[in-house]
Design an enzyme around this catalytic site. Sequence first.
Site, PDB file in Angstrom:
ATOM      1  N   THR A 298      -3.589   1.730  -8.475  1.00  5.86           N
ATOM      2  CA  THR A 298      -2.408   2.569  -8.581  1.00  5.86           C
ATOM      3  C   THR A 298      -1.171   1.689  -8.519  1.00  5.86           C
ATOM      4  O   THR A 298      -1.192   0.645  -7.876  1.00  5.86           O
ATOM      5  CB  THR A 298      -2.432   3.707  -7.531  1.00  5.86           C
ATOM      6  OG1 THR A 298      -1.490   4.688  -7.911  1.00  5.86           O
ATOM      7  CG2 THR A 298      -2.160   3.211  -6.128  1.00  5.86           C
TER       8      THR A 298
ATOM      9  N   VAL B 271      -3.660  -2.513  -5.867  1.00 10.46           N
ATOM     10  CA  VAL B 271      -2.269  -2.219  -6.205  1.00 10.46           C
ATOM     11  C   VAL B 271      -1.919  -2.880  -7.532  1.00 10.46           C
ATOM     12  O   VAL B 271      -2.113  -4.088  -7.709  1.00 10.46           O
ATOM     13  CB  VAL B 271      -1.316  -2.709  -5.090  1.00 10.46           C
ATOM     14  CG1 VAL B 271       0.116  -2.310  -5.428  1.00 10.46           C
ATOM     15  CG2 VAL B 271      -1.706  -2.126  -3.746  1.00 10.46           C
ATOM     16  N   LYS B 272      -1.407  -2.063  -8.448  1.00 10.36           N
ATOM     17  CA  LYS B 272      -0.981  -2.593  -9.748  1.00 10.36           C
ATOM     18  C   LYS B 272       0.440  -3.127  -9.634  1.00 10.36           C
ATOM     19  O   LYS B 272       1.353  -2.394  -9.212  1.00 10.36           O
ATOM     20  CB  LYS B 272      -1.002  -1.484 -10.791  1.00 10.36           C
ATOM     21  CG  LYS B 272      -2.297  -1.385 -11.565  1.00 10.36           C
ATOM     22  CD  LYS B 272      -2.137  -0.322 -12.632  1.00 10.36           C
ATOM     23  CE  LYS B 272      -3.165  -0.473 -13.728  1.00 10.36           C
ATOM     24  NZ  LYS B 272      -2.994   0.582 -14.754  1.00 10.36           N
ATOM     25  N   ILE B 273       0.593  -4.371 -10.025  1.00 13.54           N
ATOM     26  CA  ILE B 273       1.900  -5.027  -9.976  1.00 13.54           C
ATOM     27  C   ILE B 273       2.201  -5.535 -11.391  1.00 13.54           C
ATOM     28  O   ILE B 273       1.335  -6.163 -12.008  1.00 13.54           O
ATOM     29  CB  ILE B 273       1.851  -6.244  -8.994  1.00 13.54           C
ATOM     30  CG1 ILE B 273       1.443  -5.808  -7.570  1.00 13.54           C
ATOM     31  CG2 ILE B 273       3.156  -7.020  -9.006  1.00 13.54           C
ATOM     32  CD1 ILE B 273       2.518  -5.192  -6.734  1.00 13.54           C
TER      33      ILE B 273
END
Length: 216
Positions: free
Chosen positions: A57, A83-85
Amino acid sequence: MRLFLDTANIEHIRHGVRLGVISGVTTNPSLISREGKVDYQKLVKEICDIVPGPVSTEVLSQDASGMINEARQVAKWADNIVVKIPANLEGVEATSVLSKEGIKVNFTLCFSLNQALLGVAAGASFVSPFVGRLDDIGEDGMKVVEDIVKFLRFYQLPTQVIAASIRHPQHCMVAAKVGAHIATVPYKVLLQMIQHPLTDIGVKRFIDDWTRVMKD
Ligand code: G3P
């Protein structure tokens, strides 16, 4: 190659998991917003409960410190959160900090080998080249996937490539041929992957032959 579902739709995720072929999910703000005005945290937690693997996400902050703070909060929602960065300079800095804290990062919106190199150097667990969006502008998205896979193999690095922005079944086959670790597919593409008219014709012929002879 493993398959993830690229959606935030609970029904579709439940179906994919029930089929036994989906081992992760990727979302992004656009996919979440397709589900309407939802309670974001509640929805992501529900997805994490259903899926037997990583659930990506995305952060919404634009600067490194905001991304880091947001990611630290989101990472507490479930054990399988990734975690999408985004693959920009602020994202590289955030990825470096988060990966050292043991927070898994999916380095996303990746469109070149150089962006992937930096994400990997920063410690990302996954990099996501967006195949369809590169194809959209006349570039060869799958070549970028292939280049990143070769680079990771050559240096025996543990980062996994998620072929993303998959638009059709042909993308899935090529992703597997070039050695992507994962393809994250829209639900529609998952359903298309199993379709073959000769299978349907063959099943019908077997039943017809059987019925003709055995019916009495
Ligand atoms: O996994 C990334 C994906 O959600 C983007 O797909 O079709 O919007 O380029 P698309």
